[in-house]
Design a protein around this motif. Structure first.
Motif, PDB file in Angstrom:
ATOM      1  N   LEU A   1      28.567 -55.542 -36.599  1.00 15.65           N
ATOM      2  CA  LEU A   1      29.652 -56.236 -35.910  1.00 15.65           C
ATOM      3  C   LEU A   1      29.899 -57.626 -36.482  1.00 15.65           C
ATOM      4  CD1 LEU A   1      28.684 -55.200 -32.273  1.00 15.65           C
ATOM      5  CD2 LEU A   1      30.643 -54.384 -33.586  1.00 15.65           C
TER       6      LEU A   1
ATOM      7  N   TYR B   1      37.840 -55.455 -31.222  1.00 12.12           N
ATOM      8  CA  TYR B   1      37.801 -55.295 -29.762  1.00 12.12           C
ATOM      9  C   TYR B   1      38.918 -56.056 -29.073  1.00 12.12           C
ATOM     10  CZ  TYR B   1      33.310 -53.252 -30.806  1.00 12.12           C
ATOM     11  OH  TYR B   1      32.334 -52.454 -31.314  1.00 12.12           O
TER      12      TYR B   1
ATOM     13  N   ALA C   1      31.844 -55.130 -26.987  1.00 15.55           N
ATOM     14  CA  ALA C   1      31.080 -54.661 -28.144  1.00 15.55           C
ATOM     15  C   ALA C   1      29.624 -54.398 -27.776  1.00 15.55           C
ATOM     16  CB  ALA C   1      31.156 -55.696 -29.264  1.00 15.55           C
TER      17      ALA C   1
END
Length: 510
Positions: free
Chosen positions: A244, A259, A316
């Motif tokens: 991420l 996101y 996330a």
RNA sequence: GCGCCCGUAGCUCAGCUGGAUAGAGCAACGGACUUCUAAUCCGUAGGUCAGUGGUUCGAAUCUACUCGGGCGCACCA
């Protein structure tokens, strides 16, 4: 709660006609003349039944009356609406059930954590903080009231650049040197000269002020503790493992665009320091790890640009939900003129000064009275006046009045013979409003609109004052007195409940 | 330029998942104290829900755009 109760009764009565799973929704007509409650279900059913709403309504009204008139509910239709009128006996027995047996609210399994105030301990709290504090505290009380598992935290930003600058400013002031570029000014900086730890001193002062306002937290969560425990590094590792984050231009970035954010955000700056955002992810991650499934943050409007990235991070990392309530800013007025505030020069009116001036009850009431997303114009002079312009006294006075009557009433007033129960207009409208107390509480909590309880309090107080003037209690006798005393007892409980939810004292005399 | 919030009576604001004739307080005007506390009550007056389209049986509420106000658009916190 009355609305779900009526919905259940009416839905059952109509079960032969209604589609499966269809629940009749109950609302309160704007025009009291139409009925006590109403439903618009004939409009919703029009397509399904392929008939015109007025025609449907007529049939449904007949069914309702057949099944429910014995219980005290009569229906009539007007222009497609179905209006419900409740008998005095029905209203009375529901009130008795509500106040004597108590109310159960639907269960929720979520564990809620609310975060509010969240001020830098680099200066005194201002009126805006006071607003977030009260909004959060009332919401906390509401959620607890309806049986939610809720905890609250005040996040202390006791790390980072601002803290460094703040310490440097105090240090410079102590030595009589110039305040550093971008540093903190104002008399309070000079006053901190003798203090061992200015940051701790500010935190203590925040605690003191919020305590005086009866704003409660389960914990004061230190940002510094996240640095010290290595939680931030651990979180960065986790994001890295999950793919991420990535490095670019010498900095470490979070893929917040995956996101729903507009752009990716920096976690670790090129100089190696964490951003505030990175630490905040670690904080939210800590909330998630502690088992909270629903997070609620209350921030000032000046932080709304920050919402998407934090939501992105929570999304996330977990299935927990995050709601952000944005409190719009407060503009202070005095004598009709806006009070300009400048943080740079240290020209500010502190929350504590406002509190000294108007007291906790009035402050809380003014801060909660308006919806969070309306800009609040707050006139200090108006709030200072301890007269009829000040709505908090209106509600408190209602409570005090009731207490005095109850005090003077001799004994419990005997039991009421419900056989001959009739309600006069003022008694009836008060009763009907009181019947909606827990609907109001439940809806306010569910929709996280804490101001609604203030609006309701004022309207309940108004109905009481009208009742008081037109329906003598101590001077009446027999069943009439028993009835009015009982209604008074319930109203007193209701108002006291509201004041308790608002965190405002319920005086027994004024 | 982009994003979020707001625009409702003279002022401050309610208006709940879209519902029926738009609500309160204050200010204005007229009434009610040998009373259960007048910090109150009753009445009168006050509106193009910023504007224009759209969706719908129905819009202050949803939607598009315009205008006006506030606040944000950082490797600050």
């Amino acid at each position: 709660m009355i609305k779900p109760y009526l919905s259940e009764l009416v839905s059952d009565a109509l079960s032969a006609t209604l589609p499966e799973e269809f629940k009749v929704s109950i609302e309160v007509p704007k025009q009291a003349g139409h009925g006590d409650f109403a439903t618009n279900c004939s409009f919703q059913l029009a397509k399904h039944l392929r008939k015109a709403p007025p025609q449907i309504a007529e049939g449904l009204v007949e069914e309702i009356n057949e099944k429910l008139s014995a219980k005290g509910i009569t229906a009539s239709s007007l222009g497609g609406f179905i209006n419900l009128k409740l008998s005095s006996e029905f209203i009375w027995s529901r009130l008795a059930s509500q106040f004597d047996d108590g109310v159960t609210f639907p269960e929720h399994s979520e564990k809620v954590l609310m975060e509010y105030v969240c001020a830098n301990p680099t200066g005194p709290l201002h009126i805006g903080h006071g607003r977030w504090a009260v909004i959060g505290d009332v919401l906390r009380r509401l959620l607890l009231k309806v049986g939610r598992d809720v905890s609250t935290e005040n996040y202390i930003n006791d790390a980072g650049n601002q803290i460094k600058l703040f310490r440097a400013s105090v240090e410079a002031s102590k030595k009589g040197e110039a305040i550093p570029e971008g540093g903190y000014h104002g008399a309070y900086i000079n006053e901190l000269a003798d203090v061992e730890d200015p940051v701790q001193a500010m935190i203590d002062s925040h605690k003191k002020v919020l305590g005086r306002m009866d704003v409660q937290f389960d914990d004061w969560f230190s940002e510094l503790s996240l640095h010290k425990s290595g939680a931030v590094d651990a979180m960065l590792d986790l994001l890295g493992e999950k793919g991420l984050s990535y490095e670019s231009e010498g900095a470490l970035w979070f893929r917040s665009t995956d996101y729903g954010d507009d752009k990716d955000r920096v976690l670790k700056k090129a100089d190696g320091a964490y951003t505030y955002f990175a630490v905040d992810i670690a904080y939210h991650s800590s909330k998630i790890n502690r088992g909270y499934t629903r997070l609620v943050d209350i921030w000032g409007a000046d932080h709304h640009g920050y919402i998407n990235r934090v939501k992105a991070a929570v999304k996330a990392l977990s299935d927990s939900s995050l709601d952000v309530i944005i409190g719009q800013l407060v503009t202070l007025f005095r004598d009709g003129e806006q009070v300009r505030m400048s943080k740079r020069t240290g020209e500010i009116i502190t929350l504590e000064e406002v509190l000294d001036e108007i007291g906790a009850d009035a402050l809380r009431f003014f801060m909660i009275q308006k919806s969070a997303d309306t800009h609040l114009e707050f006139d200090l002079q108006l709030a200072t006046q301890q007269n009829s312009e000040n709505p908090v006294y209106y509600v408190q006075y209602a409570h005090a009045r009731m207490c005095r009557i109850l005090e003077k009433a001799e004994g419990p007033g005997g039991t009421l013979s419900v056989d001959d129960l009739s309600l006069e207009d003022y008694e009836r409208s008060l009763s009907l409003s009181l019947l909606q107390l827990y609907d109001e509480i439940y809806e306010s909590a569910n929709q996280m609109q804490s101001h609604r309880i203030a609006t309701y309090s004022v309207s309940l107080a108004k109905l009481f004052h009208g009742f008081y003037h037109h329906c003598p209690i101590l001077k009446s006798e027999g069943d009439v007195q028993a009835k009015r005393l009982q209604l008074l007892r319930w109203t007193q409980l209701g108002i006291k409940d509201c004041l308790g939810l608002l965190g405002i004292t319920a005086p027994e005399s004024m």
